[in-house]
Design a protein around this motif. Structure first.
Motif, PDB file in Angstrom:
ATOM      1  N   TRP A  91      -8.632  -1.832  -1.882  1.00 50.83           N
ATOM      2  CA  TRP A  91      -8.416  -1.506  -0.478  1.00 50.83           C
ATOM      3  C   TRP A  91      -9.724  -1.315   0.259  1.00 50.83           C
ATOM      4  CZ3 TRP A  91      -3.745  -2.703   0.437  1.00 50.83           C
ATOM      5  CH2 TRP A  91      -2.715  -2.400  -0.460  1.00 50.83           C
ATOM      6  N   CYS A 102     -12.100   0.751   2.892  1.00 43.97           N
ATOM      7  CA  CYS A 102     -12.353   2.193   2.872  1.00 43.97           C
ATOM      8  C   CYS A 102     -11.410   2.954   3.791  1.00 43.97           C
ATOM      9  CB  CYS A 102     -13.810   2.477   3.260  1.00 43.97           C
ATOM     10  SG  CYS A 102     -14.998   2.043   1.961  1.00 43.97           S
ATOM     11  N   THR A 120      -5.758   8.659   0.400  1.00 43.64           N
ATOM     12  CA  THR A 120      -6.280   9.860  -0.229  1.00 43.64           C
ATOM     13  C   THR A 120      -5.863  11.113   0.533  1.00 43.64           C
ATOM     14  OG1 THR A 120      -8.196   8.654  -1.090  1.00 43.64           O
ATOM     15  CG2 THR A 120      -8.389  11.052  -0.960  1.00 43.64           C
ATOM     16  N   SER A 176     -11.748   7.382  -6.520  1.00 39.24           N
ATOM     17  CA  SER A 176     -12.189   6.055  -6.083  1.00 39.24           C
ATOM     18  C   SER A 176     -12.796   6.111  -4.687  1.00 39.24           C
ATOM     19  CB  SER A 176     -11.020   5.066  -6.114  1.00 39.24           C
ATOM     20  OG  SER A 176     -10.064   5.369  -5.122  1.00 39.24           O
ATOM     21  N   LEU A 177     -12.297   6.995  -3.832  1.00 38.93           N
ATOM     22  CA  LEU A 177     -12.889   7.138  -2.503  1.00 38.93           C
ATOM     23  C   LEU A 177     -14.310   7.670  -2.610  1.00 38.93           C
ATOM     24  CD1 LEU A 177     -12.190   6.940   0.592  1.00 38.93           C
ATOM     25  CD2 LEU A 177     -11.776   9.411   0.487  1.00 38.93           C
ATOM     26  N   SER A 213       0.818  -1.222   0.000  1.00 38.03           N
ATOM     27  CA  SER A 213       0.000   0.000   0.000  1.00 38.03           C
ATOM     28  C   SER A 213       0.843   1.260   0.000  1.00 38.03           C
ATOM     29  CB  SER A 213      -0.934   0.002   1.213  1.00 38.03           C
ATOM     30  OG  SER A 213      -0.191   0.065   2.431  1.00 38.03           O
ATOM     31  N   ARG A 248      -8.224   2.312   4.627  1.00 38.06           N
ATOM     32  CA  ARG A 248      -6.914   2.465   3.993  1.00 38.06           C
ATOM     33  C   ARG A 248      -6.998   3.389   2.780  1.00 38.06           C
ATOM     34  NH1 ARG A 248      -1.718   0.832   4.622  1.00 38.06           N
ATOM     35  NH2 ARG A 248      -2.398   1.576   6.662  1.00 38.06           N
ATOM     36  N   ARG A 249      -8.077   3.282   2.023  1.00 36.30           N
ATOM     37  CA  ARG A 249      -8.257   4.155   0.858  1.00 36.30           C
ATOM     38  C   ARG A 249      -8.342   5.619   1.302  1.00 36.30           C
ATOM     39  NH1 ARG A 249      -9.484   2.509  -4.117  1.00 36.30           N
ATOM     40  NH2 ARG A 249     -10.066   0.443  -3.360  1.00 36.30           N
ATOM     41  N   CYS A 306      -7.055   8.231  -6.331  1.00 33.18           N
ATOM     42  CA  CYS A 306      -7.475   7.868  -4.976  1.00 33.18           C
ATOM     43  C   CYS A 306      -8.683   8.695  -4.549  1.00 33.18           C
ATOM     44  CB  CYS A 306      -6.327   8.052  -3.986  1.00 33.18           C
ATOM     45  SG  CYS A 306      -5.040   6.796  -4.135  1.00 33.18           S
ATOM     46  N   CYS A 335      -4.352   3.164  -6.003  1.00 33.81           N
ATOM     47  CA  CYS A 335      -5.757   3.116  -5.597  1.00 33.81           C
ATOM     48  C   CYS A 335      -6.634   2.334  -6.569  1.00 33.81           C
ATOM     49  CB  CYS A 335      -6.302   4.529  -5.389  1.00 33.81           C
ATOM     50  SG  CYS A 335      -5.824   5.217  -3.780  1.00 33.81           S
TER      51      CYS A 335
END
Length: 459
Positions: free
Chosen positions: A394, A396, A403, A443-444, A382, A398-399, A440, A390
């Motif tokens: 992962w 949420c 971010t 995607s978050l 990671s 860790r994401r 990132c 990203c």
């Protein structure tokens, strides 16, 4: 007695006998990984070992770059260990043409060295810790490009080259303690002459690399060392301040780290008091070697194995025993008896009043402080400097951590005047970091809308 400054250290390694490689196209900016120590006889090597074991002053010099420390505050250096030695550098390639490196993953790791040093240097310039001045110091070896280290100095961090002779001392000590380990790739001649690339097995290179972290002990101009691995990023400065405050209030503590369930300490982050005397113990350990049965300097079964809050003696077969974690434990706990373990495991030991004869950890009743986690640790795969990080699946939490870090890191690195300093930063590193920042964040928002809406509250 504490010394006059504190260091948060980043470690990389350099050679006292080596030189920059200026002979190969595409490699003009890389330190030579192929320089040996010449043709020293066994008697001469014994003299060298004796000299450096007794006095490390001439073995490792002072950090380069300007210190920010001023009178009236504790001077802290944040130290990081960084080296490309774990990868095979024997091939010349174009993954990052400025340095002639063949492997893209190696280029990404070098980008991580820049990212971490620029991140923390910026952090401590913008928001200093009350009562502390903090230098960021990158310890480095001959595998790190010369212009990269110069750029890190330019951005306001310091660098500390570690001479190649340290690895050669460690190599000779290892086969001295483990003659059965000798092989065509690992013997007295290869220890003395071969470059630390694919001439050695990957596991041996990893061992010699991790053993270099204790070079930070030579920086006795600082009050303390705050060590971080390259994949740690400060997220809670108030927690770091609490750790430092506690460390300086307890003069008997020489090393403060979290005890793990699978090893007696976690060497990713620790705080220690540096001194040349401690550095000499470290070099002596390397010169005499390590065995799984007896550990460093034939210490024997003095290492605690923790199971359900109970501790008992064990062999030196834990993770990192032959590297950073074993050396730190032996020097500060077995020899100096000044290791103060933190965390839930230490608390559990105290609650159950578990101990064994020969245990040397400072388990002070009702006094095992745990200040929480000051750093985000991006373990495993990671790493925020890895391309397309990203796009992986992962969770949420860790994401969100990635971010938030990248949202700070991208603009911070862009703010430094890099275009005229390093094509690598301009053409490889910064575009990848900014791309990760965008991917990132998107995607978050798409996968974890709650975390996206509460990002600064959650992380």
């Amino acid at each position: 007695m504490k010394f006059s400054s504190v260091v948060l250290a980043v470690t990389c390694v350099s050679s006292a006998f080596g030189a920059w490689n200026t002979n190969t196209a595409g490699q003009s900016d890389r330190l030579s990984a192929s320089t040996g120590v010449g043709t020293h006889t066994s008697a001469e090597m014994e003299r060298i070992l004796s000299m450096y074991t007794n006095d490390t002053t001439d073995l490792i010099g002072a950090p380069t770059g300007v210190s920010r420390c001023k009178e009236g505050k504790k001077c802290v250096a944040m130290v990081m260990l960084s080296s490309l030695m774990r990868d095979d550098l024997s091939k010349v390639g174009t993954a990052c043409p400025e340095f002639g490196i063949d492997n893209k993953g190696t280029c990404e790791f070098l980008c991580g060295t820049f990212a971490n040093s620029m991140y923390h240097t910026s952090k401590f310039i913008r928001a200093p810790l009350e009562g502390y001045d903090i230098d960021f110091v990158v310890m480095h070896d001959q595998t790190m490009p010369k212009s990269a280290m110069a750029a890190i100095n330019h951005f306001g961090a310091r660098t500390l080259p570690i001479p190649d002779i340290v690895k050669r001392i460690a190599c000779l000590g290892y086969i001295k303690a483990n003659p059965e380990k000798k092989s065509p790739k690992l013997n007295e001649e290869t220890c003395m002459k071969n470059p630390f690339d694919n001439h050695f097995k990957a596991g041996d290179r990893e061992m010699f690399y991790l053993q270099l972290k204790l070079a930070a002990m030579t920086m006795d101009g600082y009050d303390a060392i705050v060590h971080i691995d390259q994949d740690l990023f400060l997220s809670k400065p108030d927690k770091l301040k609490e750790e430092l405050d506690f460390f300086f209030q307890k003069p008997d503590i020489g090393l403060m780290a979290r005890i793990g369930r699978w090893s007696p300490l976690n060497a990713a982050h620790w705080i220690a008091e540096p001194s040349k005397e401690i550095a000499s113990i470290w070099i002596s350990d390397l010169a005499n070697g390590f065995t799984v049965k007896n550990g460093w300097m034939n210490a024997g079964k003095v290492v605690p194995r923790v199971r359900n809050g109970h501790i008992s003696p064990q062999d030196w077969d834990f993770i990192g025993a032959n590297g950073d974690q074993g050396l730190l434990y032996h020097v500060f706990s077995t020899v100096l008896k000044s290791y103060y373990p933190q965390g839930e495991v230490a608390k559990d030991i105290l609650r159950k009043k578990s101990d064994f004869e020969g245990n040397t950890m400072m388990l002070m009743e009702d006094n095992v402080e745990d200040f929480g986690i000051a750093f985000n640790h991006f373990t495993g795969s990671s790493k925020p400097w890895n391309a397309k990080i990203c796009r992986k699946n992962w969770k949420c939490d860790r994401r969100a951590e990635l971010t938030k870090l990248l949202e700070y890191m991208g603009p911070t690195m862009t703010a430094f005047p890099t275009s005229h300093i390093s094509p690598f930063l301009r053409d490889f590193c910064l575009p990848m970091i900014r791309q990760n920042e965008v991917e990132c964040s998107n995607s978050l928002r798409d996968r974890c809308p709650y975390h996206a809406n509460h990002l600064h509250d959650l992380v």
